[in-house]
Design a protein around this motif. Structure first.
Motif, mmCIF file in Angstrom:
data_model
loop_
_atom_site.group_PDB
_atom_site.id
_atom_site.type_symbol
_atom_site.label_atom_id
_atom_site.label_comp_id
_atom_site.label_asym_id
_atom_site.label_seq_id
_atom_site.Cartn_x
_atom_site.Cartn_y
_atom_site.Cartn_z
ATOM 1 N N GLY A 32 -43.704 40.297 -4.404
ATOM 2 C CA GLY A 32 -44.192 38.961 -4.741
ATOM 3 C C GLY A 32 -43.866 38.587 -6.181
ATOM 4 N N HIS A 33 -43.979 39.564 -7.095
ATOM 5 C CA HIS A 33 -43.641 39.314 -8.499
ATOM 6 C C HIS A 33 -42.162 38.986 -8.643
ATOM 7 C CE1 HIS A 33 -43.925 39.426 -12.771
ATOM 8 N NE2 HIS A 33 -43.199 40.518 -12.904
ATOM 9 N N LEU A 34 -41.310 39.669 -7.902
ATOM 10 C CA LEU A 34 -39.868 39.397 -7.946
ATOM 11 C C LEU A 34 -39.568 37.975 -7.453
ATOM 12 C CD1 LEU A 34 -36.867 40.105 -8.128
ATOM 13 C CD2 LEU A 34 -37.049 41.169 -5.874
ATOM 14 N N GLN A 35 -40.211 37.559 -6.407
ATOM 15 C CA GLN A 35 -39.985 36.210 -5.892
ATOM 16 C C GLN A 35 -40.388 35.150 -6.916
ATOM 17 O OE1 GLN A 35 -42.313 36.604 -2.309
ATOM 18 N NE2 GLN A 35 -40.526 37.062 -1.051
ATOM 19 N N ASP A 36 -41.462 35.394 -7.646
ATOM 20 C CA ASP A 36 -41.885 34.450 -8.692
ATOM 21 C C ASP A 36 -40.856 34.408 -9.826
ATOM 22 O OD1 ASP A 36 -44.158 33.926 -7.246
ATOM 23 O OD2 ASP A 36 -45.406 35.350 -8.373
ATOM 24 N N LEU A 37 -40.327 35.564 -10.206
ATOM 25 C CA LEU A 37 -39.329 35.604 -11.290
ATOM 26 C C LEU A 37 -38.034 34.915 -10.880
ATOM 27 C CD1 LEU A 37 -39.802 39.260 -12.601
ATOM 28 C CD2 LEU A 37 -40.599 37.147 -13.654
ATOM 29 N N ALA A 38 -37.617 35.098 -9.634
ATOM 30 C CA ALA A 38 -36.398 34.440 -9.156
ATOM 31 C C ALA A 38 -36.575 32.928 -9.158
ATOM 32 C CB ALA A 38 -36.057 34.943 -7.756
ATOM 33 N N LYS A 39 -37.748 32.471 -8.761
ATOM 34 C CA LYS A 39 -38.014 31.032 -8.768
ATOM 35 C C LYS A 39 -38.004 30.485 -10.195
ATOM 36 C CE LYS A 39 -41.428 27.645 -7.217
ATOM 37 N NZ LYS A 39 -42.743 27.460 -6.540
ATOM 38 N N ALA A 40 -38.559 31.240 -11.147
ATOM 39 C CA ALA A 40 -38.570 30.804 -12.547
ATOM 40 C C ALA A 40 -37.155 30.721 -13.111
ATOM 41 C CB ALA A 40 -39.420 31.769 -13.373
ATOM 42 N N ALA A 41 -36.272 31.648 -12.715
ATOM 43 C CA ALA A 41 -34.878 31.609 -13.179
ATOM 44 C C ALA A 41 -34.167 30.364 -12.656
ATOM 45 C CB ALA A 41 -34.150 32.875 -12.729
ATOM 46 N N LYS A 42 -34.424 29.996 -11.408
ATOM 47 C CA LYS A 42 -33.796 28.797 -10.843
ATOM 48 C C LYS A 42 -34.273 27.541 -11.563
ATOM 49 C CE LYS A 42 -33.260 30.681 -6.184
ATOM 50 N NZ LYS A 42 -33.671 30.530 -4.758
ATOM 51 N N VAL A 43 -35.574 27.487 -11.836
ATOM 52 C CA VAL A 43 -36.119 26.310 -12.536
ATOM 53 C C VAL A 43 -35.517 26.185 -13.933
ATOM 54 C CG1 VAL A 43 -38.239 25.333 -13.496
ATOM 55 C CG2 VAL A 43 -38.263 26.331 -11.212
ATOM 56 N N SER A 44 -35.386 27.310 -14.621
ATOM 57 C CA SER A 44 -34.801 27.275 -15.966
ATOM 58 C C SER A 44 -33.346 26.803 -15.934
ATOM 59 C CB SER A 44 -34.893 28.673 -16.589
ATOM 60 O OG SER A 44 -34.313 28.676 -17.881
ATOM 61 N N PHE A 45 -32.591 27.266 -14.944
ATOM 62 C CA PHE A 45 -31.192 26.852 -14.851
ATOM 63 C C PHE A 45 -31.077 25.359 -14.550
ATOM 64 C CE2 PHE A 45 -27.388 26.285 -12.081
ATOM 65 C CZ PHE A 45 -26.432 26.417 -13.078
ATOM 66 N N GLU A 46 -31.922 24.858 -13.644
ATOM 67 C CA GLU A 46 -31.897 23.424 -13.338
ATOM 68 C C GLU A 46 -32.252 22.596 -14.572
ATOM 69 O OE1 GLU A 46 -30.921 21.797 -10.687
ATOM 70 O OE2 GLU A 46 -30.338 23.661 -9.704
ATOM 71 N N ARG A 47 -33.109 23.150 -15.436
ATOM 72 C CA ARG A 47 -33.505 22.428 -16.650
ATOM 73 C C ARG A 47 -32.327 22.265 -17.612
ATOM 74 N NH1 ARG A 47 -33.754 20.450 -20.786
ATOM 75 N NH2 ARG A 47 -35.454 20.304 -22.309
ATOM 76 N N TRP A 48 -31.483 23.309 -17.728
ATOM 77 C CA TRP A 48 -30.398 23.283 -18.696
ATOM 78 C C TRP A 48 -29.027 23.159 -18.043
ATOM 79 C CZ3 TRP A 48 -31.909 22.607 -23.485
ATOM 80 C CH2 TRP A 48 -33.181 23.059 -23.862
ATOM 81 N N LYS A 49 -28.985 22.888 -16.770
ATOM 82 C CA LYS A 49 -27.719 22.812 -16.047
ATOM 83 C C LYS A 49 -26.773 21.764 -16.637
ATOM 84 C CE LYS A 49 -26.001 22.299 -11.307
ATOM 85 N NZ LYS A 49 -26.429 22.070 -9.890
ATOM 86 N N ARG A 50 -27.307 20.660 -17.119
ATOM 87 C CA ARG A 50 -26.486 19.562 -17.653
ATOM 88 C C ARG A 50 -25.691 19.994 -18.874
ATOM 89 N NH1 ARG A 50 -29.071 13.743 -19.521
ATOM 90 N NH2 ARG A 50 -27.093 12.660 -19.918
ATOM 91 N N TRP A 51 -26.243 20.943 -19.651
ATOM 92 C CA TRP A 51 -25.588 21.354 -20.894
ATOM 93 C C TRP A 51 -24.901 22.714 -20.779
ATOM 94 C CZ3 TRP A 51 -25.578 17.172 -23.611
ATOM 95 C CH2 TRP A 51 -26.649 16.290 -23.497
ATOM 96 N N THR A 52 -24.885 23.291 -19.603
ATOM 97 C CA THR A 52 -24.256 24.602 -19.419
ATOM 98 C C THR A 52 -22.740 24.451 -19.351
ATOM 99 O OG1 THR A 52 -26.174 25.289 -18.132
ATOM 100 C CG2 THR A 52 -24.217 26.671 -17.994
ATOM 101 N N PRO A 53 -21.982 25.235 -20.124
ATOM 102 C CA PRO A 53 -20.511 25.189 -20.033
ATOM 103 C C PRO A 53 -20.052 25.563 -18.627
ATOM 104 C CG PRO A 53 -21.190 26.297 -22.038
ATOM 105 C CD PRO A 53 -22.433 26.094 -21.235
ATOM 106 N N ALA A 54 -18.874 25.087 -18.249
ATOM 107 C CA ALA A 54 -18.390 25.248 -16.875
ATOM 108 C C ALA A 54 -18.267 26.721 -16.480
ATOM 109 C CB ALA A 54 -17.052 24.539 -16.720
ATOM 110 N N LYS A 55 -17.715 27.559 -17.371
ATOM 111 C CA LYS A 55 -17.521 28.966 -17.027
ATOM 112 C C LYS A 55 -18.851 29.691 -16.848
ATOM 113 C CE LYS A 55 -13.010 29.519 -19.240
ATOM 114 N NZ LYS A 55 -12.223 30.272 -20.256
#
Length: 372
Positions: A148-171
């Motif tokens: 359950g802890h792993l599932q929460d961490l994976a969800k937090a990583a996705k949310v963080s990426f969506e937050r900064w996706k606009r400024w992430t370099p292509a590579k």
């Protein structure tokens, strides 16, 4: 109202002014602005660039219409000067927007977003490896907690990426998306691994139960000559002794178990309150006193028990019920609590004995028969 080409040129110039002003402000003051202010400023700049491009397209359409009215639709074509002006306006706007984006990407991603996204992703990946390395002999509850802890961490990583996706370099964006995909594929496999824990627990329970039965040995029974069973005597058809509990001075109650009267504490058949009870309550009183069910009296097991008041109700005989006093008969219980009549339950012979009892007395020696 249709605007002329000159009026549309003025509209384009009006749209270019705020775009250029906002771009210059962001390029000069980005160090003093927060992340939210920079993102809002770039969003406003993007909208201003879209207005410039829209005004440029309107001007191009107007110039083409003017040419078509002069030379016809087939031969209408803009001059090289007009084409160059339109391309330069669109190109300058796009290049300025890219320049501001590169600057903000360096500030927002390198200084803020990259750390947040990569840290959240790395933590989730480490927890994934730890969860997968848990031995199946461990407790299932602990494994479920880690999962359950792993599932929460994976969800937090996705949310963080969506937050900064606009400024992430292509590579880097491609690499991060691949790592998130790997996490999504591992989690269902780790969930399915719970079955391995359940199976191992069942095997362990079986291993713990089996030795218990293996260590049990058959008991050895050693019989002494005195413990050998004696030949059984032929059962008497009319027993004279009732099986009651052994009476001791400290077992006898101080008073009647029903009314408390000490005068008939050993003889329930004298108690008027006992007469008024239901058959079920009477049986409970008999058991509480430990009295004989045949004569309703507390006596030693070897004492003589009078069978005078035994129940002779036909239904009791048909049901083959044990011998009992006619006060305890449930097949002909009296109504209203009145004491039952003896004539309703039995047919007595001489001196109140039954036919079988009289036959038995006749077979006794005269000196014993007189005592009956």
């Amino acid at each position: 109202m249709v605007k002329t080409a000159d009026e549309l040129k003025k509209d384009r110039t009006v749209a270019k002014r705020p775009f250029s002003r906002m771009a210059n402000i962001l390029l000069k003051t980005y160090d003093n602005k927060s992340v939210l202010e920079l993102e809002d400023g770039f969003g406003n700049l993007t909208q201003a660039a879209e207005r410039v491009w829209e005004a440029n397209d309107d001007l191009e359409a107007r110039l083409l219409e003017d040419k078509e009215s002069e030379v016809g639709a087939e031969e209408a074509e803009l001059s090289d000067q007009q084409k160059a002006d339109l391309v330069k306006t669109a190109g300058d706007c796009e290049e300025t927007l890219k320049e501001v984006r590169r600057l903000l990407q360096n500030v927002l991603w390198v200084q803020n977003g990259e750390h947040d996204v990569l840290t959240a992703l790395q933590v989730a990946e480490v927890e994934s490896r730890r969860t997968g390395a848990v031995d199946v002999n461990s407790r299932l509850e602990a494994y479920e907690f880690m999962l359950g802890h792993l599932q929460d961490l994976a969800k937090a990583a996705k949310v963080s990426f969506e937050r900064w996706k606009r400024w992430t370099p292509a590579k880097q964006k491609q690499d991060i998306q691949g790592r998130l995909k790997d996490l999504d594929q591992k989690i269902p496999l780790l969930v399915s691994r719970k079955m391995d824990f359940i199976c191992e627990k069942m095997k362990e329970d079986q291993r713990q139960v089996t030795p218990v039965f293996q260590n049990l040995s058959a008991p050895v029974i050693r019989l002494k000559p005195t413990s050998l069973p004696k030949p059984k005597r032929e059962a008497r058809s009319d027993p004279r002794h009732a099986r009651t509990r052994a009476t001791k001075s400290n077992d006898v109650p101080a008073g009647c178990v029903v009314c408390g009267d000490g005068k008939h504490r050993k003889k329930l058949y004298f108690c008027k309150q006992f007469w008024a009870l239901t058959p079920a309550d009477k049986n409970m009183a008999v058991k509480k006193l430990g009295a004989c069910e045949r004569c309703l009296e507390l006596h030693d097991g070897r004492a003589y028990c009078k069978p005078t008041y035994l129940c002779k109700h036909p239904d009791c005989k048909d049901q083959r019920l044990p011998e009992h006093h006619y006060y305890l008969c449930s097949n002909a219980a009296p109504r209203g609590g009145a004491m039952p009549k003896r004539s309703e339950y039995q047919k007595a012979g001489r001196n109140g004995y039954t036919a079988n009892q009289e036959d038995f007395i006749r077979k006794l020696p005269p000196e014993l028969a007189k005592q009956c």
